[in-house]
Design a protein around this motif. Structure first.
Motif, PDB file in Angstrom:
ATOM      1  N   LYS A  92       0.839  -1.194   0.000  1.00 57.41           N
ATOM      2  CA  LYS A  92       0.000   0.000   0.000  1.00 57.41           C
ATOM      3  C   LYS A  92       0.874   1.243   0.000  1.00 57.41           C
ATOM      4  O   LYS A  92       1.816   1.358   0.774  1.00 57.41           O
ATOM      5  CB  LYS A  92      -0.910  -0.002   1.231  1.00 57.41           C
ATOM      6  CG  LYS A  92      -1.821   1.216   1.329  1.00 57.41           C
ATOM      7  CD  LYS A  92      -2.690   1.147   2.573  1.00 57.41           C
ATOM      8  CE  LYS A  92      -3.574   2.377   2.701  1.00 57.41           C
ATOM      9  NZ  LYS A  92      -4.417   2.329   3.924  1.00 57.41           N
ATOM     10  N   ARG A 151      -0.643  -9.356   0.097  1.00 55.34           N
ATOM     11  CA  ARG A 151      -1.818  -8.742  -0.506  1.00 55.34           C
ATOM     12  C   ARG A 151      -2.021  -9.333  -1.905  1.00 55.34           C
ATOM     13  O   ARG A 151      -1.064  -9.685  -2.584  1.00 55.34           O
ATOM     14  CB  ARG A 151      -1.611  -7.224  -0.617  1.00 55.34           C
ATOM     15  CG  ARG A 151      -1.527  -6.525   0.717  1.00 55.34           C
ATOM     16  CD  ARG A 151      -0.677  -5.252   0.671  1.00 55.34           C
ATOM     17  NE  ARG A 151      -0.976  -4.370  -0.430  1.00 55.34           N
ATOM     18  CZ  ARG A 151      -1.911  -3.423  -0.417  1.00 55.34           C
ATOM     19  NH1 ARG A 151      -2.657  -3.266   0.675  1.00 55.34           N
ATOM     20  NH2 ARG A 151      -2.111  -2.643  -1.454  1.00 55.34           N
ATOM     21  N   GLU A 388      -5.735   4.374  -1.400  1.00 52.10           N
ATOM     22  CA  GLU A 388      -6.383   3.102  -1.086  1.00 52.10           C
ATOM     23  C   GLU A 388      -6.904   3.140   0.344  1.00 52.10           C
ATOM     24  O   GLU A 388      -6.181   3.487   1.275  1.00 52.10           O
ATOM     25  CB  GLU A 388      -5.390   1.951  -1.234  1.00 52.10           C
ATOM     26  CG  GLU A 388      -5.932   0.603  -0.781  1.00 52.10           C
ATOM     27  CD  GLU A 388      -4.850  -0.452  -0.648  1.00 52.10           C
ATOM     28  OE1 GLU A 388      -4.901  -1.221   0.330  1.00 52.10           O
ATOM     29  OE2 GLU A 388      -3.943  -0.495  -1.509  1.00 52.10           O
ATOM     30  N   SER A 409      -8.922  -0.447  -2.913  1.00 55.12           N
ATOM     31  CA  SER A 409      -7.838  -0.114  -3.834  1.00 55.12           C
ATOM     32  C   SER A 409      -7.941   1.357  -4.176  1.00 55.12           C
ATOM     33  O   SER A 409      -8.959   2.010  -3.904  1.00 55.12           O
ATOM     34  CB  SER A 409      -7.908  -0.954  -5.116  1.00 55.12           C
ATOM     35  OG  SER A 409      -9.026  -0.587  -5.896  1.00 55.12           O
ATOM     36  N   GLU A 410      -6.890   1.878  -4.776  1.00 57.26           N
ATOM     37  CA  GLU A 410      -6.935   3.259  -5.239  1.00 57.26           C
ATOM     38  C   GLU A 410      -8.023   3.428  -6.293  1.00 57.26           C
ATOM     39  O   GLU A 410      -8.668   4.477  -6.372  1.00 57.26           O
ATOM     40  CB  GLU A 410      -5.565   3.660  -5.790  1.00 57.26           C
ATOM     41  CG  GLU A 410      -4.482   3.726  -4.715  1.00 57.26           C
ATOM     42  CD  GLU A 410      -3.095   3.974  -5.282  1.00 57.26           C
ATOM     43  OE1 GLU A 410      -2.938   3.860  -6.516  1.00 57.26           O
ATOM     44  OE2 GLU A 410      -2.174   4.288  -4.501  1.00 57.26           O
TER      45      GLU A 410
END
Length: 442
Positions: A92, A151, A388, A409-410
């Motif tokens: 992240k 992830r 995110e 998520s972004e």
């Protein structure tokens, strides 16, 4: 009553409509009921007689008999999961603290509006780089309690519908193209007669199915309400909708304690199905959750932020009137109570969902629109994305060895921020001069 049944009823009493329906079904349905279907979809009407009977075969299952059997027994669960997830996802990125808030002078409203429009385009251009060639959006599955656990990327249909509905409001060409690509992807992943599943090794679920149905509402299966009977029948003893569709031929990998009704799922079903006798109990439940000021922190199994619940309920109110004329005022009060002592929401995703919810219930005048626009513009990252953040996750797994599973998520955050900016700009354009929108520069 579904559109399919309305068509049958009308054709049984209106000879002119019956004739037009047999001659040109799509044109007749559009002319009579206003529903337009996708150009690449055909509708064929068969008329039975006392000497001719038609048997309509559903399309072949997209999974083979072997695959379906392995999924049902759980033998293929891990294999299906690996096929669905893309391993690994990058770490992240640290969230960039918003720059100092844009100083609003007496003559800079037009400049800020132009900047917001450019921000939307930048965000859409970022999204265009993340949606793959099939039209599938991505999300990241992660462990909330332990960031060291790997992830994974995942691209379930739910994510695509979740985000596509957010950018649907935008009229930007990039948004229109992304939405079109997403519709094609959802049609390709749809199971007869209009159901989807989050992972291939899980049962079909009503959260995915209701959101996906709203995106491809011009597909005949959806427009004619072919999936409604099964959706409306999937209720508990109290009349609330269950998340999972557990048929005999479906995988039995969902534990009973995860079967309970969820407010967001019920709101999404109402937003799709509308005001029907079968949705009345769910409508009453959601109305009481809001009116009784229930603590919603643990109300949803899948959505940890109360803003997500209010967002879904507000979307349902666009289709169905929940409660009296005072209900939007009460819902607005609940949404605004999520702010801290400085009148700020917890993060940009919560702010985005809160703003869209307020816009849908026509209560956006409770916020300073210009300051909110500046907040989203300032929070945007250099590549056009927004940070995110946790969007949803399995709250029933928040304790124990596994820990809470989160998804976000972004791309997901960006889709909602774009929707919020579109709502803010729409409010300025339609109601700014009427005094109903707060545009003070204090």
């Amino acid at each position: 009553m579904s559109l399919f049944n309305r068509i049958l009823n009308k054709a049984s009493v209106d000879d002119n409509f019956r004739s037009r329906l047999l001659d040109n079904p799509k044109a007749a349905i559009t002319q009579e009921f206003g529903l337009r279907f996708d150009e690449d979809q055909d509708i064929v009407v068969h008329e039975e007689t006392d000497s001719t009977t038609h048997l309509i075969l559903p399309p072949k299952d997209k999974l083979s008999v072997t695959e379906r059997s392995e999924a049902k027994t759980g033998a293929a669960s891990l294999d299906f999961l690996k096929k669905t997830m893309y391993d690994p996802a990058p770490p992240k990125r640290p969230s960039v603290s918003p720059k100092e808030r844009v100083r609003l002078e007496s003559d800079d409203t037009e400049s800020l509006v132009n900047t917001a429009r450019k921000s939307i385009v930048r965000g859409l251009n970022f999204l265009q780089t993340t949606v793959n060639e099939t039209g599938a959006w991505h999300c990241i599955r992660f462990n909330v309690g332990d960031p060291n656990i790997p992830r994974h990327f995942e691209r379930p249909p739910f994510i695509s519908a979740f985000c596509a509905l957010a950018i649907q409001r935008s009229k930007e060409p990039v948004a229109r193209e992304l939405y079109k690509q997403t519709k094609n992807y959802l049609v390709d992943t749809m199971e007869y007669p209009g159901f989807w599943r989050y992972y291939r090794h899980l049962p079909q679920d009503l959260d995915s199915s209701s959101l996906c149905s709203m995106v491809i509402d011009t597909h005949p299966w959806i427009g004619l309400g072919r999936n409604l009977p099964r959706i409306l029948a999937n209720r508990d003893n109290n009349g609330l909708f269950l998340t999972w569709v557990l048929n005999e031929d479906e995988p039995s990998v969902v534990s009973p304690f995860r079967m309970e009704a969820d407010p967001v799922v019920n709101a999404n079903i109402i937003a799709y199905a509308g005001d029907l006798p079968a949705t009345k109990t769910a409508q009453q439940w959601l109305r009481e959750l809001v009116e009784k000021d229930t603590n919603l922190e643990d109300a949803s199994k899948w959505y940890p932020d109360p803003a997500s619940i209010y967002y879904a309920i507000a979307r349902a109110t666009v289709r169905v009137q929940l409660g009296s004329e005072k209900f939007p005022l009460i819902l607005a009060e609940r949404i605004l109570s999520l702010r801290d002592e400085t009148s700020e929401f917890e993060n940009v995703l919560q702010a985005a969902q809160a703003i869209v919810a307020l816009h849908n219930i026509r209560q956006l005048h409770n916020l300073n629109v210009l300051h909110q626009i500046a907040y989203f513009v300032d929070s945007q990252q250099e590549d056009g994305s927004w940070p995110e953040l946790l969007a949803f996750g399995d709250q029933s797994l928040r304790f124990g060895v596994v820990g809470q599973i989160g998804h976000g998520s972004e791309s997901v955050t960006s889709a909602f921020c774009i929707e919020a900016l579109e709502c803010l700009l729409e409010a300025l354009e339609t109601e700014g001069s009427s005094g109903r929108v707060n545009v003070s520069r204090d």
